[in-house]
Each structure stands twice: as structure tokens, then as C-alpha cells.
Design an enzyme around this catalytic site. Structure first.
Site, short mmCIF file in Angstrom:
data_model
loop_
_atom_site.label_atom_id
_atom_site.label_comp_id
_atom_site.label_asym_id
_atom_site.label_seq_id
_atom_site.Cartn_x
_atom_site.Cartn_y
_atom_site.Cartn_z
N HIS A 93 50.73 44.05 36.49
CA HIS A 93 51.39 42.89 36.83
C HIS A 93 51.86 42.22 35.64
O HIS A 93 51.60 41.23 35.27
CB HIS A 93 50.47 41.88 37.65
CG HIS A 93 50.36 42.37 38.96
ND1 HIS A 93 50.65 41.85 40.20
CD2 HIS A 93 49.37 43.64 39.43
CE1 HIS A 93 50.20 42.70 41.29
NE2 HIS A 93 49.51 43.64 40.82
N TYR B 123 39.99 44.03 35.29
CA TYR B 123 40.71 42.80 34.57
C TYR B 123 40.02 42.21 33.57
O TYR B 123 40.67 41.94 32.55
CB TYR B 123 40.53 41.68 35.80
CG TYR B 123 41.47 41.93 37.19
CD1 TYR B 123 41.67 43.14 37.42
CD2 TYR B 123 41.94 40.88 38.01
CE1 TYR B 123 42.50 43.55 38.42
CE2 TYR B 123 42.84 41.30 38.87
CZ TYR B 123 43.06 42.51 39.28
OH TYR B 123 43.55 42.64 40.20
C1 HEM Z 1 41.07 49.15 41.86
C2 HEM Z 1 42.27 48.62 42.27
C3 HEM Z 1 43.19 47.59 40.94
C4 HEM Z 1 42.90 47.56 39.59
C5 HEM Z 1 42.48 48.86 39.00
C6 HEM Z 1 43.77 46.77 39.26
C7 HEM Z 1 44.17 46.31 38.04
C8 HEM Z 1 44.85 45.27 37.37
C9 HEM Z 1 44.80 44.92 36.16
C10 HEM Z 1 44.27 45.50 35.10
C11 HEM Z 1 45.46 43.53 36.12
C12 HEM Z 1 45.70 42.82 34.80
C13 HEM Z 1 44.50 41.76 34.96
C14 HEM Z 1 44.80 40.99 33.58
O1 HEM Z 1 45.26 41.45 32.42
O2 HEM Z 1 44.61 39.69 33.53
C15 HEM Z 1 45.66 43.36 37.34
C16 HEM Z 1 46.57 42.22 37.83
C17 HEM Z 1 46.67 41.55 39.18
N1 HEM Z 1 46.36 42.41 40.34
FE1 HEM Z 1 45.37 44.27 40.14
N2 HEM Z 1 44.31 45.97 40.12
C18 HEM Z 1 43.78 46.49 41.41
C19 HEM Z 1 44.00 46.08 42.93
C20 HEM Z 1 44.69 45.13 43.24
C21 HEM Z 1 44.79 44.36 44.67
C22 HEM Z 1 44.00 45.05 45.66
C23 HEM Z 1 45.58 43.24 44.44
C24 HEM Z 1 45.86 42.42 45.60
C25 HEM Z 1 45.24 41.99 46.51
C26 HEM Z 1 45.79 43.05 43.25
C27 HEM Z 1 46.64 42.02 42.55
C28 HEM Z 1 46.81 41.67 41.49
C29 HEM Z 1 47.47 40.70 41.06
C30 HEM Z 1 48.24 39.39 41.75
C31 HEM Z 1 47.54 40.66 39.59
C32 HEM Z 1 48.17 39.74 38.57
C33 HEM Z 1 47.33 38.53 38.41
C34 HEM Z 1 48.21 37.79 37.49
O3 HEM Z 1 49.21 37.40 37.59
O4 HEM Z 1 47.47 37.38 36.27
N3 HEM Z 1 45.09 44.08 42.32
N4 HEM Z 1 45.20 44.20 38.35
#
Ligand code: HEM
Ligand code: HEM
Lengths: 369, 184
Positions: free
Chosen positions: A74, A340
Site C-alpha cells: 500500500h 507492519y
Molecule cells: C499476511 C498478510 C498481509 C501482509 C504480510 C501485509 C503487509 C502489509 C505491509 C507490510 C504494509 C505496510 C505497513 C506500513 O509500512 O505501515 C501493509 C499495509 C496495509 N495493509 Fe496489509 N498485509 C497483509 C494483509 C492485509 C489484509 C488482510 C488487509 C485488509 C483487511 C490489509 C490491509 C492493509 C492496508 C489498508 C494497508 C495500508 C495502511 C496504510 O495506508 O498505512 N493487509 N500491509
């Protein structure tokens, strides 16, 4: 037992000539070696195949490349602010202070899924909303929610393997069918979930989209009883069909324009699960007839670039939950929490180049950058 | 030499309690920093309060050491070994205090809520600053690895005293006796 200092053994006794000294030195060596190897095992140094924060971020990088300073997923996004106003309807489901009637400030972030901070906007790309609800008592609630009906993997390992299977071939720049097909054949649940994601109705932009928790949580009420829940942010703006975009950032620019015209609102709709509903598998939907509660309204009033906005220096860790909301047995939640933090550590220690959505673009008189 | 001088009972109790807690913390720490598994948040929820209790115990222990000085090292010990003992003990006390402060500080700088237990939160001890968060998170790793290394050396030295040198250093800390002195 008192052991008087042994006068016969002075400092020379350290020389390993004496067989008992040798035996004792050997014993000490074994004790220390055991301790060190257990430590090495705990740290994963002896298990190169263990799924760790590092291997998860490596898999994300294999798909989207390395972009220092940006979120590892994201990556393209912008900050928003506003408030959440609870109507009190969810207060008997959960003791969380955010559900008492009243307003709490919100810092949010809209983003496109994927690790490429400069990818071009397109209607079918996965959109996300992240929220940090900040009640005065410090019982924060953070969430990151997506505009897709289900998540695409049941476990962190499956998500990791999916990333690696769909990573682009360096020559064609596209996923390699020779890798993707066998993976999908071996993971029919992933193939089915991706099918559902592909069939979702698309809306014109961020403002009229619905964002879902996908993962299951539990609401705990004053009696200490808990029920499984999922939730969605449902737009007050009536959804309209996608229209062709203008420029690589049109989704974000349209959102900024809309926010400068009037506040945007969403209803927080809580779905109450039954004991039989799948809680540990975010690729499965719950039956459509589950009762829902409208817990209040999210109002967003202003837009900011990530470069100077309040959403950059935090991570929307879904395990930052107030008392009254807990995680379910969904294995994706702890994996997200861990990944995260790692992503947050890495990007916070790097120099971040300017974001696609610049402060000028986000300002009231800004236009396409 | 006719007397064994031991650490006070209180100091010995604290020593062994904290030894167990700190080793557990180091093992849990490196495990949870290298897992995407379901235990992650459960371990972290244990890690935070245990680390903060270690901080409180370390302060009590330093205070106790100030008022009840530890037994002297045997006169037979060469200067270099004394210096090593002193140096490693200063390092151990420093890390006992620094590790939890860095943990608390990094979560503060990263704007995470500092959950002690359940709904009990602690205030941040540092301002919100992502670069500082990253720095402290790395410091938590390097201090943790140093801590483990110093503990291994400390344990090796203790066993050396116990099994080979037999100079009364080991029973000064590892004894069930209640008294501080035994006169022959
Ligand atoms: C094992 C599964 C997942 C992994 C490894 C993962 C990994 C990540 C990582 C590394 C980030 C960046 C975090 C940061 O630097 O602050 C991120 C952001 C995000 N993830 Fe995931 N994610 C996963 C599952 C999900 C799921 C299931 C959802 C939704 C329900 C989701 C929604 C989001 C959203 C909305 C962001 C952006 C947050 C923002 O705008 O700062 N993710 N994810
Ligand atoms: C004596 C006290 C402590 C010891 C010995 C200790 C030890 C460790 C170790 C060895 C690690 C793994 C570092 C790595 O491999 O990168 C770790 C990680 C961590 N510790 Fe501590 N710690 C202590 C206190 C605390 C406190 C008081 C807090 C917070 C209030 C804390 C929060 C954390 C966090 C958040 C992580 C990182 C988890 C991750 O990266 O996903 N620690 N700790």
C-alpha cells in the site's frame, strides 16, 4: 553446604593438563554451546525456511521492487483527517470507549495496494482506507481495510507463497504462467478468492467505495461475553460506475477535489457473526443474512500529502485495539502486526523521496502535479 | 581465608529471579522478531510487562547493592580477571536498565500505545519521532544480542569459578543458605 576456598587450586589450575579440569572445561563448553544453539534456534538462524518478517517483506519486494522510505505494501497513498462520531448503537456489543456516543478525532490514509509508490491509478486496483481513531482516554483503534470482498490467502505462509508465485518475470515484466498455474492448482481456495476479488463491483473512486475488515475480530461487552465481528465502512456518497481516468493520479486527485468541496462520510457497519461462522479464514465470506449494526459515522474533512501529513509516521497495525475489541483466531492478524512493524522500522530509517501525491496536489488550490 | 561471604539473601533471590526473567525475555525477543506466526502478539503482550518489571527490579537491585555492598572477590583473583568481572557486571546492570527503557522508548517514538497489561497503558517516555523509532528498534536488537553474549560469558566465568577455580565466588551467589557469612 559451605565450600571453603580450595587452597590447592590457585590460578595455575586453569591450565587444562589435569584430566578433571579437562572434564570440567568440557562440561562448561557443552552448557554454553547448548544455550547458544537454543538461542540461535529461537532467533530462526538455524531455520532458513521459517516464515519471518524479513522473508515476508522480501516476498513483497520480489513483486514490487524496493522503494526506500515507502510502505512495503500500500505504498502509494495520502493522508486524511476528520472524526468518527459514535451513535452508541455498538456500546452494548463492545466496551470500547470509541463506541460511547460522541466524537473522536481520526487520522486516516487512502492507498492503492501494492508496493509501488508511483504506480498509475486504475479502476480495478485494490483501494484501501486506514484509520486511527483516537479517543481521549488513549484506547486507540487502528484499522487497515480494503475494497475487496475477501482476502486472497488463508494463512501468512499462503500469502507469502502467492506473492512469490505471482512475482513478475524479469524479462516480460508479467507473472510467469508456469509458476502461477501450478500454484493456483495447488491452492484452489486462493484461486476462488482471487476470482471473487476480480468480480467485485467497481465504483468511480475512493469516495464512493466500501472498505471491509476482511479479518475477523471479537467484540467484548460489559459481561465479558464476546462475539465474532467483521465490519465495513459504507459510503454515504452513492456509488457510481468507474469512468476513464485522467492522468496517473486521477483517483487521488478526485478524492482531494471532493474533500475540498464537502466532507465525505461513511457508516461503520458491524456484522455480528455466529459461532459457526469462519473466523480463522479471511478468504471465506459469512452468510449474507447476518445481523448488522450501524455504529456511527466517519467524517473526513481534509487531505494532506504523505510528505507532510500525520499518517506517515505511524503504522496502521490492526492489532492496535482498544479494550473491548480483541483479535480472533485469524492467523493473518498477528502476521500483519509483525510485518507492519518491520515495514515501519525500515521505512522510518530511510530517506523518503517525494510522494506521487505532493503537498501541492493535496492543497485546496492544487491541481494535477 | 576462613570465611565465605555471600550476597544477601535478597540479592541472591533477585539475581536468580532476574536471570530467569531476562533469559526468557531474550529468547522470546529474538523468536518474536523472527516470526509471522500466531504467537506473535501473545508473546509481545508478555514481553512488554515482563521487561518493565525487569526495569523496576533492576532499580531495586542497584539500590540494594548500594546499601548492602556485595562480597569482595577473592584476593587470589588476578587483576585482569577482576577487571573483566567488574566490566561485565557494569555492562549487565547497564543493559538490565537500558533494554526496557529502549523498548519503552521505541514504542513511544513510534506512536504505539504502550500497553502494560489489558487496559493499563503507560505514558510515552519520548516524543513521536519515526527516525528515532527506527534507531531505537535497531538498538533494541544490538543491545539484546550484546546482553545475551555477556550473559554467556558471565555464566562461563561462574562455572569456571564453581568447577575449576573453586574460590568461593560461585557459592557467594548460588547458595540456599540464609546467612551472609559462614565463619570456619
Ligand atoms: C499476511 C498478510 C498481509 C501482509 C504480510 C501485509 C503487509 C502489509 C505491509 C507490510 C504494509 C505496510 C505497513 C506500513 O509500512 O505501515 C501493509 C499495509 C496495509 N495493509 Fe496489509 N498485509 C497483509 C494483509 C492485509 C489484509 C488482510 C488487509 C485488509 C483487511 C490489509 C490491509 C492493509 C492496508 C489498508 C494497508 C495500508 C495502511 C496504510 O495506508 O498505512 N493487509 N500491509
Ligand atoms: C530486559 C528487558 C528486555 C529484553 C531483554 C528484551 C529483549 C528483546 C529482544 C532480544 C528482542 C528481539 C530483537 C531482535 O531480534 O531484533 C526484542 C524485541 C522487542 N521488544 Fe524487547 N526486551 C526487553 C524489554 C522490552 C520492553 C520493556 C518493551 C516494550 C515496552 C519491549 C518491546 C519489544 C518489541 C516491540 C520488540 C520487537 C518485536 C518485533 O520486531 O516485531 N522490549 N526484545
Amino acid at each position: 553446604m559451605v565450600e571453603p576456598p580450595d587452597e590447592r587450586r590457585t590460578r595455575t589450575s586453569l591450565l587444562p593438563t589435569d584430566p578433571t579440569v579437562m572434564k570440567h572445561l568440557g562440561f562448561i563448553g557443552i552448557v554454553l554451546a547448548l544455550l547458544c544453539s537454543t538461542f540461535a534456534w529461537s532467533a530462526g538462524w538455524l531455520s532458513p525456511h521459517r516464515l519471518t518478517q524479513t522473508s515476508m517483506l522480501d516476498a513483497l519486494r520480489a513483486v514490487d521492487g524496493l522503494h526506500p522510505g515507502f510502505r512495503r505494501n500500500h505504498a502509494k497513498g495520502m493522508c486524511v483527517t476528520g472524526w468518527f462520531e459514535s451513535n452508541g448503537n455498538a456500546a452494548d456489543l463492545s466496551t470500547a470507549s470509541v463506541f460511547r456516543p460522541g466524537r473522536v478525532p481520526v487520522v486516516g490514509r487512502f492507498a492503492l495496494a501494492g508496493g509501488m509508490p508511483f504506480q498509475a491509478d486504475a479502476p480495478a486496483k485494490v483501494r484501501s482506507m486506514a484509520l486511527r481513531l483516537m479517543p481521549p482516554d488513549g484506547q486507540e483503534w487502528r484499522m487497515g481495510i480494503n475494497n475487496i470482498p475477501v482476502f486472497v490467502a488463508r494463512t501468512p505462509q499462503e500469502f507469502h507463497d502467492l506473492l512469490l508465485a505471482t512475482r513478475p518475470n524479469p524479462v516480460t515484466g508479467k507473472p510467469d504462467p508456469a509458476r502461477v498455474q501450478p500454484f493456483m492448482a495447488a491452492h484452489p481456495d486462493v484461486a476462488r478468492a482471487i476470482g471473487l476479488v476480480g468480480k467485485r463491483p467497481l465504483t468511480s473512486g475512493f469516495a464512493d467505495d466500501t472498505y471491509l475488515s476482511l479479518d475477523t475480530f471479537r467484540f467484548v461487552n460489559t459481561n465479558g461475553t464476546s462475539i465474532p465481528v467483521r465490519w465495513a465502512m459504507v459510503p454515504v456518497t452513492p456509488p457510481s460506475a468507474p469512468s476513464p481516468g485522467n492522468g496517473p493520479n486521477y483517483l487521488f486527485e478526485n478524492l482531494i477535489t471532493a474533500l475540498h468541496q464537502a466532507p465525505l462520510q461513511w457508516h461503520l457497519i458491524i456484522t455480528k457473526g455466529e459461532a459457526t461462522d469462519p473466523t480463522a479464514d479471511p478468504t471465506l465470506n459469512w452468510p449474507a443474512d447476518r445481523p448488522q449494526v450501524d455504529a456511527g459515522t466517519l467524517t473526513l474533512t481534509s487531505a494532506e500529502s504523505e510528505d507532510n501529513g500525520a499518517c506517515t509516521g505511524i503504522t496502521y497495525d490492526p492489532m492496535v485495539l482498544p479494550t473491548g475489541i480483541t483479535a480472533s483466531d485469524d492467523p493473518i492478524l498477528p502476521a500483519r502486526s509483525a510485518a507492519y512493524m518491520s515495514s515501519f522500522v525500515r521505512r522510518s530509517g530511510e530517506t523518503k523521496p517525494p510522494s506521487a501525491i505532493s503537498p501541492a496536489t493535496a492543497s485546496p488550490n492544487g491541481g494535477p502535479s | 581465608m576462613s570465611a565465605i561471604v555471600r550476597f544477601s539473601v535478597f540479592a541472591r533471590m533477585l539475581h536468580w529471579l532476574m536471570a530467569a526473567m531476562i533469559l526468557t525475555m531474550l529468547f522470546i525477543g529474538v523468536f518474536m522478531a523472527a516470526t509471522e506466526g500466531t504467537a506473535y502478539n501473545t508473546l509481545l503482550a508478555f514481553h512488554r510487562p515482563t521487561g518493565l518489571i525487569i526495569l523496576a527490579l533492576a532499580i531495586i537491585r542497584l539500590g540494594n547493592r548500594f546499601f548492602v555492598p556485595p562480597p569482595p572477590l577473592p584476593a587470589s583473583l588476578p587483576r585482569i580477571q577482576r577487571m573483566a568481572a567488574l566490566g561485565s557486571h557494569i555492562l549487565l546492570y547497564g543493559l538490565m536498565i537500558a533494554m526496557p527503557l529502549v523498548g519503552w522508548g521505541m514504542l513511544s517514538a513510534g506512536a504505539y500505545p504502550i500497553v502494560f497489561w489489558g487496559s493499563i497503558h503507560l505514558p510515552p517516555i519520548l516524543p513521536h519521532n519515526p527516525a528515532l523509532f527506527a534507531l531505537l528498534r535497531h538498538a533494541h536488537t544490538w543491545f539484546g544480542l550484546t546482553f545475551f553474549a555477556v550473559i554467556v560469558i558471565h555464566l562461563g566465568a561462574a562455572l569456571l569459578h564453581a568447577l575449576i577455580l573453586r574460590d568461593g565466588v560461585f557459592p557467594a551467589m548460588a547458595s540456599w543458605r540464609t546467612g551472609q557469612r559462614d565463619e570456619d
